[in-house]
Design an enzyme around this catalytic site. Structure first.
Site, short mmCIF file in Angstrom:
data_model
loop_
_atom_site.label_atom_id
_atom_site.label_comp_id
_atom_site.label_asym_id
_atom_site.label_seq_id
_atom_site.Cartn_x
_atom_site.Cartn_y
_atom_site.Cartn_z
N HIS A 198 0.84 -1.20 0.00
CA HIS A 198 0.00 0.00 0.00
C HIS A 198 0.88 1.25 0.00
CE1 HIS A 198 0.53 -0.65 4.47
NE2 HIS A 198 0.86 0.62 4.36
P1 TYD Z 1 -2.19 -4.19 7.68
O1 TYD Z 1 -2.56 -2.84 7.14
O2 TYD Z 1 -2.58 -5.39 6.89
O3 TYD Z 1 -0.62 -4.22 7.94
P2 TYD Z 1 0.57 -4.12 6.87
O4 TYD Z 1 0.11 -3.20 5.80
O5 TYD Z 1 1.71 -3.59 7.62
O6 TYD Z 1 0.86 -5.48 6.35
O7 TYD Z 1 -2.76 -4.27 9.15
C1 TYD Z 1 -3.13 -5.48 9.78
C2 TYD Z 1 -4.34 -5.23 10.68
O8 TYD Z 1 -4.02 -4.31 11.73
C3 TYD Z 1 -5.51 -4.62 9.90
O9 TYD Z 1 -6.70 -5.20 10.40
C4 TYD Z 1 -5.48 -3.16 10.29
C5 TYD Z 1 -4.89 -3.18 11.68
N1 TYD Z 1 -4.11 -1.98 12.05
C6 TYD Z 1 -4.56 -1.17 13.06
O10 TYD Z 1 -5.63 -1.39 13.66
N2 TYD Z 1 -3.81 -0.09 13.43
C7 TYD Z 1 -2.65 0.21 12.80
O11 TYD Z 1 -1.98 1.18 13.17
C8 TYD Z 1 -2.18 -0.65 11.72
C9 TYD Z 1 -0.90 -0.35 11.00
C10 TYD Z 1 -2.96 -1.74 11.39
#
Ligand code: TYD
Length: 132
Positions: free
Chosen positions: A49
């Site tokens: 992303h």
């Molecule tokens: P995700 O966006 O998939 O992480 P990455 O892009 O680093 O692989 O996030 C995993 C889960 O955690 C998703 O359900 C969103 C949640 N999340 C939060 O609640 N707060 C946050 O600050 C972040 C980064 C993720």
């Protein structure tokens, strides 16, 4: 590309090492959120992303992992493998994280609260917005 590696000063003595992170000092923004990624399974790639409006400082406090950073024109692969180094990411940059060591703890400081609306999760949409 709006990325920068920041060397963090170690306060070391015979007992070991300590690093302090301070907003608007060695962390160049107001810190509203800290999260960390750990226990990552083999061959996992995370991220995929870009953010429309977020500053982040990523520090691999244990182990190592690699970032793919892409501003729509160029791509860079940067391995973080030291708790003394921070990767500052600003602006519209597509990121993926891969090659996590078993002991990797990737800590990220951010200048905004979690906001799913700030994410661009579609690469073609990212390319479109990055050409503007
Ligand atoms: P995700 O966006 O998939 O992480 P990455 O892009 O680093 O692989 O996030 C995993 C889960 O955690 C998703 O359900 C969103 C949640 N999340 C939060 O609640 N707060 C946050 O600050 C972040 C980064 C993720």
């Amino acid at each position: 590309m709006k990325i920068k590696l920041i060397d963090l000063t170690i306060m070391g003595d015979e007992r070991g090492s300590l690093i302090a992170l301070e907003q608007n000092h060695n962390v160049p923004f107001d810190v509203k959120r800290v999260y960390y990624i750990f226990g990552t399974q083999d061959n996992v790639c995370r991220g995929h992303h870009a953010h429309r409006n977020l500053k982040q400082l990523a520090i691999c406090v244990s182990g190592y992992c690699t970032f793919l950073l892409d501003d729509g024109k160029t791509k860079e692969h940067i391995q973080l493998s030291s708790p003394t180094q921070g990767l500052l990411i600003e602006g519209l940059i597509w990121r993926e994280m891969y090659n996590f060591s078993k002991d990797c703890v990737l800590m990220v400081l951010a200048d905004e609260y979690y906001n799913p609306e700030d994410y661009i999760r579609d690469y073609q949409q990212f390319l479109k917005e990055s050409q503007k």
